[in-house]
Design a protein around this motif. Structure first.
Motif, PDB file in Angstrom:
ATOM      1  N   LEU A  15     -33.850  58.019 -23.040  1.00 40.71           N
ATOM      2  CA  LEU A  15     -32.700  57.140 -22.799  1.00 40.71           C
ATOM      3  C   LEU A  15     -32.466  56.168 -23.946  1.00 40.71           C
ATOM      4  N   GLY A  16     -33.489  55.902 -24.730  1.00 43.55           N
ATOM      5  CA  GLY A  16     -33.344  54.998 -25.861  1.00 43.55           C
ATOM      6  C   GLY A  16     -33.070  53.571 -25.413  1.00 43.55           C
ATOM      7  N   ASN A  17     -32.748  52.720 -26.366  1.00 38.88           N
ATOM      8  CA  ASN A  17     -32.468  51.312 -26.066  1.00 38.88           C
ATOM      9  C   ASN A  17     -31.005  50.947 -26.235  1.00 38.88           C
ATOM     10  N   PHE A  18     -30.295  51.706 -27.036  1.00 34.56           N
ATOM     11  CA  PHE A  18     -28.897  51.364 -27.291  1.00 34.56           C
ATOM     12  C   PHE A  18     -28.058  51.678 -26.056  1.00 34.56           C
ATOM     13  N   GLY A  19     -27.400  50.689 -25.551  1.00 38.71           N
ATOM     14  CA  GLY A  19     -26.482  50.902 -24.444  1.00 38.71           C
ATOM     15  C   GLY A  19     -27.069  50.745 -23.063  1.00 38.71           C
ATOM     16  N   ILE A  20     -28.360  50.452 -22.944  1.00 32.53           N
ATOM     17  CA  ILE A  20     -28.923  50.381 -21.599  1.00 32.53           C
ATOM     18  C   ILE A  20     -28.498  49.120 -20.853  1.00 32.53           C
ATOM     19  N   LEU A  21     -28.037  48.110 -21.575  1.00 28.98           N
ATOM     20  CA  LEU A  21     -27.627  46.864 -20.927  1.00 28.98           C
ATOM     21  C   LEU A  21     -26.115  46.665 -20.946  1.00 28.98           C
ATOM     22  N   SER A  22     -25.387  47.694 -21.314  1.00 26.15           N
ATOM     23  CA  SER A  22     -23.935  47.581 -21.385  1.00 26.15           C
ATOM     24  C   SER A  22     -23.311  48.934 -21.082  1.00 26.15           C
ATOM     25  N   LEU A  62     -26.936  58.368 -27.234  1.00 33.21           N
ATOM     26  CA  LEU A  62     -27.712  59.608 -27.111  1.00 33.21           C
ATOM     27  C   LEU A  62     -28.718  59.819 -28.239  1.00 33.21           C
ATOM     28  N   GLU A  63     -28.779  58.917 -29.199  1.00 32.73           N
ATOM     29  CA  GLU A  63     -29.578  59.159 -30.389  1.00 32.73           C
ATOM     30  C   GLU A  63     -31.072  59.336 -30.103  1.00 32.73           C
ATOM     31  N   ALA A  64     -31.591  58.795 -29.008  1.00 32.21           N
ATOM     32  CA  ALA A  64     -33.008  58.978 -28.688  1.00 32.21           C
ATOM     33  C   ALA A  64     -33.280  60.354 -28.083  1.00 32.21           C
ATOM     34  N   TYR A  65     -32.239  61.021 -27.599  1.00 32.66           N
ATOM     35  CA  TYR A  65     -32.412  62.309 -26.929  1.00 32.66           C
ATOM     36  C   TYR A  65     -31.832  63.484 -27.724  1.00 32.66           C
ATOM     37  N   ILE A  90     -24.494  67.141 -23.565  1.00 34.42           N
ATOM     38  CA  ILE A  90     -25.846  66.653 -23.850  1.00 34.42           C
ATOM     39  C   ILE A  90     -26.338  65.765 -22.714  1.00 34.42           C
ATOM     40  N   MET A  91     -25.458  64.903 -22.208  1.00 31.20           N
ATOM     41  CA  MET A  91     -25.843  64.042 -21.081  1.00 31.20           C
ATOM     42  C   MET A  91     -26.166  64.872 -19.842  1.00 31.20           C
ATOM     43  N   ALA A  92     -25.392  65.914 -19.599  1.00 27.61           N
ATOM     44  CA  ALA A  92     -25.640  66.777 -18.436  1.00 27.61           C
ATOM     45  C   ALA A  92     -26.980  67.502 -18.594  1.00 27.61           C
ATOM     46  N   ARG A  93     -27.272  67.966 -19.806  1.00 24.37           N
ATOM     47  CA  ARG A  93     -28.561  68.635 -20.054  1.00 24.37           C
ATOM     48  C   ARG A  93     -29.716  67.665 -19.847  1.00 24.37           C
ATOM     49  N   HIS A  94     -29.551  66.440 -20.353  1.00 24.02           N
ATOM     50  CA  HIS A  94     -30.588  65.420 -20.203  1.00 24.02           C
ATOM     51  C   HIS A  94     -30.810  65.095 -18.723  1.00 24.02           C
ATOM     52  N   ARG A  95     -29.728  64.963 -17.982  1.00 17.42           N
ATOM     53  CA  ARG A  95     -29.832  64.687 -16.554  1.00 17.42           C
ATOM     54  C   ARG A  95     -30.600  65.804 -15.849  1.00 17.42           C
ATOM     55  N   GLU A  96     -30.297  67.035 -16.188  1.00 17.50           N
ATOM     56  CA  GLU A  96     -30.968  68.178 -15.570  1.00 17.50           C
ATOM     57  C   GLU A  96     -32.459  68.186 -15.919  1.00 17.50           C
ATOM     58  N   GLU A  97     -32.793  67.880 -17.171  1.00 15.96           N
ATOM     59  CA  GLU A  97     -34.197  67.822 -17.571  1.00 15.96           C
ATOM     60  C   GLU A  97     -34.934  66.700 -16.845  1.00 15.96           C
ATOM     61  N   LEU A  98     -34.283  65.550 -16.694  1.00 18.92           N
ATOM     62  CA  LEU A  98     -34.891  64.444 -15.948  1.00 18.92           C
ATOM     63  C   LEU A  98     -35.091  64.824 -14.489  1.00 18.92           C
ATOM     64  N   TYR A  99     -34.110  65.478 -13.913  1.00 14.14           N
ATOM     65  CA  TYR A  99     -34.211  65.920 -12.520  1.00 14.14           C
ATOM     66  C   TYR A  99     -35.377  66.891 -12.349  1.00 14.14           C
ATOM     67  N   GLU A 100     -35.466  67.878 -13.227  1.00 13.93           N
ATOM     68  CA  GLU A 100     -36.550  68.863 -13.141  1.00 13.93           C
ATOM     69  C   GLU A 100     -37.911  68.205 -13.322  1.00 13.93           C
ATOM     70  N   TRP A 101     -37.988  67.243 -14.232  1.00 11.66           N
ATOM     71  CA  TRP A 101     -39.244  66.544 -14.467  1.00 11.66           C
ATOM     72  C   TRP A 101     -39.653  65.737 -13.245  1.00 11.66           C
TER      73      TRP A 101
END
Length: 120
Positions: A15-22, A62-65, A90-101
């Motif tokens: 998820l990285g740090n950029f954008g997590i608070l906005s 998305l730069e951390a992923y 890319i966000m959908a793929r990341h979501r799916e990977e997080l879900y599977e994990w």
């Protein structure tokens, strides 16, 4: 099984740090304010300008992923719409990977029970 997951090796599970608070729109507004001295009013008043700024912000989140290749492809994309489509995929793929994990983690915890303390 969890130690082999590439998300564990990423900063904040990718998820990285950029954008997590906005939000992307708020960050895009901030970007446009910072870019204002560098672009003329004709360029800034174009209909696409806000979408372009927001699409670049979306990729910054998305730069951390995202892979370096995906980041480079986004920079070369000819339109904000194409960049947003790439970001969505890319966000959908990341979501799916997080879900599977999390499903794997949940299954491991259910299989192991209370005596298992090494999953964390």
């Amino acid at each position: 099984r969890m130690q082999n997951n590439p998300l564990i090796k990423m900063e904040n599970m990718g998820l990285g740090n950029f954008g997590i608070l906005s939000t992307i729109p708020n960050l895009a507004e901030e970007l446009m304010l910072r870019l204002e001295p560098h672009y003329g009013s004709t360029h800034r008043e174009r209909e696409e300008y806000k979408a372009e700024a927001a699409s670049f912000v979306a990729f910054r989140t998305l730069e951390a992923y995202a892979s370096p290749r995906e980041m480079a492809k986004a920079l070369l994309a000819p339109s904000a719409a194409e960049r947003f489509g790439m970001a969505y995929n890319i966000m959908a793929r990341h979501r799916e990977e997080l879900y599977e994990w999390t499903k794997t983690l949940s299954d491991d915890l259910a299989d192991c029970g209370e005596e298992c303390g090494d999953l964390w």
